[in-house]
Design a protein around this motif. Structure first.
Motif, mmCIF file in Angstrom:
data_model
loop_
_atom_site.group_PDB
_atom_site.id
_atom_site.type_symbol
_atom_site.label_atom_id
_atom_site.label_comp_id
_atom_site.label_asym_id
_atom_site.label_seq_id
_atom_site.Cartn_x
_atom_site.Cartn_y
_atom_site.Cartn_z
ATOM 1 N N THR A 74 -44.148 -24.616 -89.613
ATOM 2 C CA THR A 74 -43.257 -24.235 -90.710
ATOM 3 C C THR A 74 -41.910 -24.906 -90.520
ATOM 4 O O THR A 74 -41.359 -24.901 -89.422
ATOM 5 N N VAL A 76 -37.956 -25.600 -92.641
ATOM 6 C CA VAL A 76 -37.043 -25.258 -93.725
ATOM 7 C C VAL A 76 -36.318 -26.535 -94.117
ATOM 8 O O VAL A 76 -35.872 -27.297 -93.255
ATOM 9 N N VAL A 106 -39.137 -23.654 -98.012
ATOM 10 C CA VAL A 106 -39.867 -23.429 -96.770
ATOM 11 C C VAL A 106 -41.257 -24.033 -96.952
ATOM 12 O O VAL A 106 -41.964 -23.694 -97.899
ATOM 13 N N THR A 108 -44.969 -24.848 -95.079
ATOM 14 C CA THR A 108 -45.871 -24.600 -93.961
ATOM 15 C C THR A 108 -47.095 -25.482 -94.131
ATOM 16 O O THR A 108 -47.744 -25.451 -95.177
ATOM 17 N N GLY A 151 -35.050 -22.683 -89.563
ATOM 18 C CA GLY A 151 -33.948 -22.279 -90.425
ATOM 19 C C GLY A 151 -33.126 -21.128 -89.886
ATOM 20 O O GLY A 151 -32.216 -20.650 -90.542
ATOM 21 N N VAL A 174 -43.349 -18.089 -96.170
ATOM 22 C CA VAL A 174 -42.021 -18.065 -95.530
ATOM 23 C C VAL A 174 -42.126 -17.409 -94.148
ATOM 24 O O VAL A 174 -41.403 -17.769 -93.233
#
Length: 189
Positions: A74, A76, A106, A108, A151, A174
């Motif tokens: 993931t 950001v 975001v 992923t 993030g 997220v």
């Protein structure tokens, strides 16, 4: 409905990913390997997330013979800048200040690997933060653990409750795993 026919391995130390897999009622075990998460500079945010997820999956050659390995990454992105995990409190403060009062994305990337088959997909969610005070940012850094989160924040903890005005897309994305897309991918794998 997804019918699990082979053992699943979640290659992630993220407690959030592990919790989401449990909530999906999947039977899995966690296996960890250290993987270099560097990537070429020219990649887009979605390509970075997929590139690192695939890199992680490729590290599990032996495990893929008898198990389906799930890896994820993931990131950001804000105004084209990639905001990874902060190195320290000053870095976390800098990131949260950038995100304050703005909208960011975001991404992923998720890889499914079994034997010589590798499938990768990604999801993206837009997250809109209200303006944060410096006191709120300091409270979050001091009381919560932003150092293992892209993030510098987790949507499922205090900052997510007080700062997120709106999201467009998957909430679980997220958190680090787009569960609806993962479920669909597992069903079709």
């Amino acid at each position: 409905m997804y019918q699990q026919t082979v053992p699943l391995i979640l290659a992630s130390k993220s407690p959030r990913r592990q919790e989401l897999m449990q909530l999906m009622e999947l039977d899995f075990k966690v296996v960890l390997k250290e993987v270099d998460e560097s990537y070429p500079d020219h990649l887009s945010p979605s390509d970075i997330a997929c590139y690192i997820a695939e890199k992680k999956a490729k590290a599990f050659v032996e495990e893929r013979l008898n198990s389906l390995v799930i890896t994820a990454d993931t990131i950001v992105a804000y105004n084209g800048e990639i905001l990874g995990k902060p190195g320290d409190a000053a870095h976390a403060r800098e990131m949260l200040t950038k995100l304050s009062g703005t909208t960011h994305q975001v991404y992923t990337g998720v890889s499914l690997a079994y034997r010589d088959k590798l499938e990768t997909f990604y999801d993206v969610t837009e997250v809109c933060f209200r303006k944060l005070s410096s006191e709120e940012i300091e409270h979050y850094i001091n009381k919560y653990n932003p150092f293992d989160k892209a993030g510098s924040y987790g949507i499922q903890d205090w900052l997510g409750y007080i700062a997120v005005e709106k999201i467009t897309g998957s909430y679980t994305n997220v958190m680090g795993l787009p569960t609806e897309k993962l479920y669909h991918a597992l069903s079709n794998f």
